[in-house]
Structures are given as structure tokens and as C-alpha cells.
Design a protein around this motif. Structure first.
Motif, PDB file in Angstrom:
ATOM      1  N   GLU A 217       0.860  -1.186   0.000  1.00 34.08           N
ATOM      2  CA  GLU A 217       0.000   0.000   0.000  1.00 34.08           C
ATOM      3  C   GLU A 217       0.893   1.231   0.000  1.00 34.08           C
ATOM      4  O   GLU A 217       2.039   1.177   0.475  1.00 34.08           O
ATOM      5  CB  GLU A 217      -0.924   0.015   1.219  1.00 34.08           C
ATOM      6  CG  GLU A 217      -0.211   0.017   2.546  1.00 34.08           C
ATOM      7  CD  GLU A 217      -1.165  -0.040   3.717  1.00 34.08           C
ATOM      8  OE1 GLU A 217      -0.791   0.427   4.810  1.00 34.08           O
ATOM      9  OE2 GLU A 217      -2.292  -0.553   3.539  1.00 34.08           O
ATOM     10  N   PRO A 218       0.427   2.330  -0.561  1.00 33.26           N
ATOM     11  CA  PRO A 218       1.262   3.539  -0.629  1.00 33.26           C
ATOM     12  C   PRO A 218       1.681   4.018   0.761  1.00 33.26           C
ATOM     13  O   PRO A 218       0.926   3.912   1.735  1.00 33.26           O
ATOM     14  CB  PRO A 218       0.355   4.557  -1.320  1.00 33.26           C
ATOM     15  CG  PRO A 218      -0.629   3.732  -2.079  1.00 33.26           C
ATOM     16  CD  PRO A 218      -0.871   2.515  -1.244  1.00 33.26           C
ATOM     17  N   LEU A 219       2.892   4.545   0.831  1.00 27.60           N
ATOM     18  CA  LEU A 219       3.420   5.067   2.080  1.00 27.60           C
ATOM     19  C   LEU A 219       3.156   6.558   2.179  1.00 27.60           C
ATOM     20  O   LEU A 219       3.248   7.288   1.188  1.00 27.60           O
ATOM     21  CB  LEU A 219       4.930   4.826   2.167  1.00 27.60           C
ATOM     22  CG  LEU A 219       5.429   3.380   2.097  1.00 27.60           C
ATOM     23  CD1 LEU A 219       6.953   3.363   2.167  1.00 27.60           C
ATOM     24  CD2 LEU A 219       4.834   2.547   3.214  1.00 27.60           C
ATOM     25  N   ARG A 220       2.853   6.999   3.395  1.00 25.78           N
ATOM     26  CA  ARG A 220       2.721   8.425   3.657  1.00 25.78           C
ATOM     27  C   ARG A 220       4.051   8.953   4.175  1.00 25.78           C
ATOM     28  O   ARG A 220       4.899   8.200   4.649  1.00 25.78           O
ATOM     29  CB  ARG A 220       1.606   8.686   4.669  1.00 25.78           C
ATOM     30  CG  ARG A 220       0.246   8.160   4.224  1.00 25.78           C
ATOM     31  CD  ARG A 220      -0.864   8.731   5.066  1.00 25.78           C
ATOM     32  NE  ARG A 220      -0.954  10.182   4.913  1.00 25.78           N
ATOM     33  CZ  ARG A 220      -1.905  10.930   5.474  1.00 25.78           C
ATOM     34  NH1 ARG A 220      -2.839  10.360   6.225  1.00 25.78           N
ATOM     35  NH2 ARG A 220      -1.922  12.232   5.292  1.00 25.78           N
ATOM     36  N   ARG A 221       4.247  10.253   4.057  1.00 18.76           N
ATOM     37  CA  ARG A 221       5.484  10.881   4.497  1.00 18.76           C
ATOM     38  C   ARG A 221       5.821  10.467   5.937  1.00 18.76           C
ATOM     39  O   ARG A 221       4.982  10.527   6.838  1.00 18.76           O
ATOM     40  CB  ARG A 221       5.360  12.396   4.411  1.00 18.76           C
ATOM     41  CG  ARG A 221       6.656  13.155   4.775  1.00 18.76           C
ATOM     42  CD  ARG A 221       6.370  14.636   4.888  1.00 18.76           C
ATOM     43  NE  ARG A 221       5.878  15.168   3.635  1.00 18.76           N
ATOM     44  CZ  ARG A 221       6.639  15.664   2.661  1.00 18.76           C
ATOM     45  NH1 ARG A 221       7.956  15.682   2.825  1.00 18.76           N
ATOM     46  NH2 ARG A 221       6.099  16.138   1.553  1.00 18.76           N
ATOM     47  N   GLY A 222       7.059  10.039   6.142  1.00 20.84           N
ATOM     48  CA  GLY A 222       7.526   9.640   7.463  1.00 20.84           C
ATOM     49  C   GLY A 222       7.320   8.181   7.793  1.00 20.84           C
ATOM     50  O   GLY A 222       7.870   7.687   8.785  1.00 20.84           O
ATOM     51  N   ALA A 223       6.536   7.460   6.973  1.00 21.37           N
ATOM     52  CA  ALA A 223       6.270   6.046   7.247  1.00 21.37           C
ATOM     53  C   ALA A 223       7.493   5.194   6.923  1.00 21.37           C
ATOM     54  O   ALA A 223       8.216   5.461   5.961  1.00 21.37           O
ATOM     55  CB  ALA A 223       5.072   5.571   6.443  1.00 21.37           C
ATOM     56  N   ARG A 224       7.711   4.148   7.720  1.00 23.60           N
ATOM     57  CA  ARG A 224       8.798   3.199   7.487  1.00 23.60           C
ATOM     58  C   ARG A 224       8.236   1.926   6.868  1.00 23.60           C
ATOM     59  O   ARG A 224       7.098   1.545   7.126  1.00 23.60           O
ATOM     60  CB  ARG A 224       9.516   2.870   8.784  1.00 23.60           C
ATOM     61  CG  ARG A 224      10.421   3.977   9.295  1.00 23.60           C
ATOM     62  CD  ARG A 224      11.005   3.632  10.666  1.00 23.60           C
ATOM     63  NE  ARG A 224      12.099   4.506  11.015  1.00 23.60           N
ATOM     64  CZ  ARG A 224      11.957   5.727  11.504  1.00 23.60           C
ATOM     65  NH1 ARG A 224      10.740   6.213  11.694  1.00 23.60           N
ATOM     66  NH2 ARG A 224      13.014   6.463  11.809  1.00 23.60           N
ATOM     67  N   HIS A 225       9.071   1.259   6.067  1.00 23.23           N
ATOM     68  CA  HIS A 225       8.643   0.006   5.440  1.00 23.23           C
ATOM     69  C   HIS A 225       9.867  -0.878   5.279  1.00 23.23           C
ATOM     70  O   HIS A 225      10.955  -0.410   4.921  1.00 23.23           O
ATOM     71  CB  HIS A 225       8.018   0.291   4.069  1.00 23.23           C
ATOM     72  CG  HIS A 225       7.485  -0.942   3.394  1.00 23.23           C
ATOM     73  ND1 HIS A 225       6.351  -1.593   3.824  1.00 23.23           N
ATOM     74  CD2 HIS A 225       7.960  -1.662   2.332  1.00 23.23           C
ATOM     75  CE1 HIS A 225       6.129  -2.639   3.044  1.00 23.23           C
ATOM     76  NE2 HIS A 225       7.096  -2.703   2.147  1.00 23.23           N
ATOM     77  N   GLU A 226       9.696  -2.181   5.528  1.00 21.91           N
ATOM     78  CA  GLU A 226      10.808  -3.117   5.443  1.00 21.91           C
ATOM     79  C   GLU A 226      10.571  -4.122   4.326  1.00 21.91           C
ATOM     80  O   GLU A 226       9.435  -4.573   4.109  1.00 21.91           O
ATOM     81  CB  GLU A 226      10.997  -3.850   6.772  1.00 21.91           C
ATOM     82  CG  GLU A 226      11.377  -2.922   7.917  1.00 21.91           C
ATOM     83  CD  GLU A 226      11.779  -3.659   9.172  1.00 21.91           C
ATOM     84  OE1 GLU A 226      11.744  -4.913   9.158  1.00 21.91           O
ATOM     85  OE2 GLU A 226      12.141  -2.996  10.162  1.00 21.91           O
ATOM     86  N   ILE A 227      11.645  -4.457   3.630  1.00 24.92           N
ATOM     87  CA  ILE A 227      11.571  -5.440   2.552  1.00 24.92           C
ATOM     88  C   ILE A 227      12.703  -6.443   2.709  1.00 24.92           C
ATOM     89  O   ILE A 227      13.750  -6.159   3.291  1.00 24.92           O
ATOM     90  CB  ILE A 227      11.658  -4.778   1.149  1.00 24.92           C
ATOM     91  CG1 ILE A 227      12.985  -4.027   0.990  1.00 24.92           C
ATOM     92  CG2 ILE A 227      10.488  -3.835   0.929  1.00 24.92           C
ATOM     93  CD1 ILE A 227      13.181  -3.452  -0.397  1.00 24.92           C
ATOM     94  N   GLY A 228      12.473  -7.649   2.208  1.00 26.65           N
ATOM     95  CA  GLY A 228      13.490  -8.695   2.224  1.00 26.65           C
ATOM     96  C   GLY A 228      13.584  -9.331   0.847  1.00 26.65           C
ATOM     97  O   GLY A 228      12.569  -9.765   0.288  1.00 26.65           O
ATOM     98  N   LEU A 229      14.797  -9.371   0.294  1.00 23.70           N
ATOM     99  CA  LEU A 229      15.010  -9.897  -1.057  1.00 23.70           C
ATOM    100  C   LEU A 229      16.163 -10.892  -1.045  1.00 23.70           C
ATOM    101  O   LEU A 229      17.048 -10.861  -0.180  1.00 23.70           O
ATOM    102  CB  LEU A 229      15.352  -8.767  -2.038  1.00 23.70           C
ATOM    103  CG  LEU A 229      14.406  -7.565  -2.120  1.00 23.70           C
ATOM    104  CD1 LEU A 229      15.010  -6.486  -3.003  1.00 23.70           C
ATOM    105  CD2 LEU A 229      13.051  -7.990  -2.662  1.00 23.70           C
ATOM    106  N   ARG A 230      16.150 -11.778  -2.055  1.00 21.90           N
ATOM    107  CA  ARG A 230      17.291 -12.670  -2.292  1.00 21.90           C
ATOM    108  C   ARG A 230      17.673 -12.577  -3.759  1.00 21.90           C
ATOM    109  O   ARG A 230      16.822 -12.602  -4.657  1.00 21.90           O
ATOM    110  CB  ARG A 230      16.946 -14.118  -1.949  1.00 21.90           C
ATOM    111  CG  ARG A 230      18.123 -15.087  -2.242  1.00 21.90           C
ATOM    112  CD  ARG A 230      17.824 -16.507  -1.823  1.00 21.90           C
ATOM    113  NE  ARG A 230      16.725 -17.090  -2.609  1.00 21.90           N
ATOM    114  CZ  ARG A 230      16.302 -18.337  -2.462  1.00 21.90           C
ATOM    115  NH1 ARG A 230      16.852 -19.124  -1.540  1.00 21.90           N
ATOM    116  NH2 ARG A 230      15.309 -18.798  -3.196  1.00 21.90           N
ATOM    117  N   PHE A 231      18.987 -12.475  -4.013  1.00 21.32           N
ATOM    118  CA  PHE A 231      19.512 -12.425  -5.374  1.00 21.32           C
ATOM    119  C   PHE A 231      20.445 -13.606  -5.586  1.00 21.32           C
ATOM    120  O   PHE A 231      21.227 -13.954  -4.704  1.00 21.32           O
ATOM    121  CB  PHE A 231      20.287 -11.118  -5.611  1.00 21.32           C
ATOM    122  CG  PHE A 231      19.510  -9.878  -5.290  1.00 21.32           C
ATOM    123  CD1 PHE A 231      18.580  -9.377  -6.188  1.00 21.32           C
ATOM    124  CD2 PHE A 231      19.711  -9.212  -4.095  1.00 21.32           C
ATOM    125  CE1 PHE A 231      17.863  -8.234  -5.898  1.00 21.32           C
ATOM    126  CE2 PHE A 231      18.999  -8.069  -3.791  1.00 21.32           C
ATOM    127  CZ  PHE A 231      18.065  -7.579  -4.694  1.00 21.32           C
TER     128      PHE A 231
END
Length: 319
Positions: A217-231
Motif C-alpha cells: 500500500e502507498p506510504l505516507r510521508r515519514g512512514a517506514r517500510h521493510e523489505i526482504g530480497l534474495r539475489f
């Protein structure tokens, strides 16, 4: 939290009571304003909390005029000669040292607390101010583990981003990886573990893959978001670097070579991408690193400038 000098003043006045910074348990005497000012976390024990308090308070106190400096050294038991169990005893010690009465010293302490509280808030705000401002989003923390001792090298990436504008729906990530082969971005396998859906990728250069990650979902200013990826990819060059498109506060990199540790490993910090690339006998500038007994190296970078390369390069001695 929003930090105000008045809040810091109130908590410093509470801290000066009893044994001050040597009070036990110390956690009960440190409020949210001092925790924010000194960077104290919930996980910190008494020893670490005391160290952080000292690291913040000492330089501020030492910057004051001599009379205020002596008064505050006594108030917070910073001076070994004034480490007495009661605040009033420390006030009396400072009064004797300054040849003043106790009432005057108490006024000096209050005045000094007002000054260091204002400086502490200003210092903390300066520390939190981004060195490289962003108009869209930036990375607060990027942690990568690269395992080169696998049949196909693998990199695990865990990233926490902060939105610097409203309605951030897609992250335009870029991975700088010397992929072997000539089939372009298809040489690189990307798995999203959490935090979004891979919406597209394109080969931006010979070793830079652009990735579009659509957020839940779209982030608002100041919001934090975490992602995890594998390459996963066969590397076409002896290096791994981060070349951020957006500002990055922290990049933490572990590289595991395993049993086949190269002769030379170099730390690359804020170098041009072309200088980081494998270029025959060109010797990149940077500190040489030694792998540990597990065949690993660990490097950490802060305040990464967009467009520059940070990471490690390895090879034979002389390269």
C-alpha cells in the motif's frame, strides 16, 4: 518523539538527585526525553545507559564557563571528587570549590542545566537531519549478506526505507552486480521474501539492474517500510558494491568467501563506480581487509552519497 529543551531540563533535574548517573537502577531515572537525546534504547542495560549518558553529558558540560562546569560536574557526579551519595553533599562540595554559598551553586546548576539541555536538543536535531535530503524516499538501513561459497552466489538483502513524500507506491531499487553472461537482467534471479511485489526490472548498464518493487500500500510521508530480497547470479567480476540511487543512512555488508579466501580484499568507500569495476591491474584505493577464520569480512558504511560506490573488491595481490 518531539524533543523539547523543557522536557530535557525536567529530566536532568530529576537525574541529579541521589547518586545521579551512578543511581541503581538507572533505568527508572531516565525519561523519554533523555533516552531520545542520548540514543538510549529499551534493550540497553545499566552499563550501556550510563555510557551513553556520559558520552552525551560530558562534552556539553565541558563546553560551559568554569563556574557552571564545576557546578554541573558535581550535580551529576561527573567529577570523581564529588561522587557522594546525596545531591546536597555534592552541592556543598561545589560551593567549597568555588568559594560560594550553597544557594548560589544551586542557581548555577539550574542555569547550567538550561544551557546543556538547549545544546543537547540542537545536537540531536543536527544528528537526525539527513546529510543527503530526498524528495521521495531514502534507505534508513540496508543489510546485505553475500555468500560466495555457494554453487551460485547468493545475496540476502534486508532494507528499511522511509518515505519523504506522500503516496510512495513503488520503490525504484537498483542493484549493482557484475552479472556474467550476455542475456542481461535474465541472468539474475530475484526472490521477494516480504514487503512488496516485483513489478519490473531492466538492465540499466552492463552491471546495474533496475528493479521496481510495488508496495502493499502507498506510504505516507515519514512512514517506514521493510523489505526482504534474495539475489542469485554468477558474478562476472570480483566485487560487490552498493551504488545508491537514493540516500542511504547505513549499509552493512557481510561477504562470505568460505575456504577460498582471495589474496587481497579491499574496502571501497565513496568511489566512482568505474573505479570499483574490475579493470585489469588497476589498484582501487581503500583499506585492505583480512577475512576471519570463517572466511568472512564485514564492513559498514554510513551516510552514503547517491551515485557513489560502497562495498568490497577482491583479487590477487597486485590487483
Amino acid at each position: 518523539m518531539d524533543l523539547s529543551a523543557a522536557d530535557v531540563v525536567g529530566e536532568l533535574k530529576a537525574l541529579r538527585k541521589g547518586r545521579a548517573i551512578f543511581t541503581t537502577p538507572l533505568a527508572d531515572r531516565i525519561g523519554p526525553a533523555l533516552r531520545t537525546t542520548c540514543g538510549i534504547s529499551e534493550a540497553d542495560g545499566t552499563v550501556e545507559m550510563r555510557r551513553k549518558l556520559l558520552d552525551r553529558l560530558r562534552p556539553l558540560v565541558e563546553s560551559l564557563p568554569d563556574d557552571l562546569k564545576i557546578a554541573l560536574r558535581a550535580a551529576f557526579a561527573l567529577d570523581e571528587r564529588a561522587r557522594k551519595p546525596f545531591y546536597q553533599e555534592r552541592v556543598h562540595w561545589a560551593a567549597s570549590t568555588l568559594d560560594r554559598d550553597d544557594r548560589t551553586v544551586r542557581r548555577r546548576i539550574d542555569e547550567g542545566i538550561e544551557q546543556i539541555a538547549a545544546m543537547a536538543v540542537a545536537t540531536r536535531e543536527a544528528e537526525l537531519r539527513p546529510r543527503y535530503p530526498s524528495r521521495s524516499w531514502h534507505t534508513e538501513e540496508l543489510r546485505v549478506t553475500l555468500a560466495l561459497d555457494q554453487p551460485v552466489p547468493e545475496a540476502f538483502e534486508f532494507r528499511r526505507v522511509i518515505a519523504d513524500a506522500d503516496e510512495i507506491a513503488v520503490l525504484d531499487l537498483a542493484l549493482t552486480l557484475p552479472v556474467s553472461g550476455e542475456s542481461g537482467p535474465g541472468d539474475l534471479a530475484v526472490d521477494v521474501f516480504h514487503g512488496g511485489v516485483l513489478a519490473g526490472r531492466v538492465m540499466e548498464s552492463s552491471d546495474r539492474v533496475g528493479l521496481a518493487l510495488r508496495l502493499p500500500e502507498p506510504l505516507r510521508r515519514g512512514a517506514r517500510h521493510e523489505i526482504g530480497l534474495r539475489f542469485r547470479a554468477h558474478l562476472g567480476g570480483p566485487r560487490y558494491v552498493c551504488v545508491p540511487r537514493h540516500p542511504c543512512d547505513l549499509f552493512d555488508l557481510h561477504v562470505r568467501f568460505g575456504a577460498r579466501v582471495p589474496e587481497r580484499i579491499v574496502r571501497l568507500e565513496k568511489v566512482f563506480q568505474s573505479d570499483a569495476a574490475d579493470a585489469g591491474t588497476r589498484r582501487p584505493r581503500g583499506a585492505e581487509l583480512a577475512a576471519d577464520d570463517a572466511g568472512e569480512v564485514h564492513v559498514r558504511f554510513r551516510d552514503l552519497a547517491p551515485g557513489f560506490a560502497y562495498g568490497v573488491r577482491w583479487g590477487r595481490t597486485g590487483q
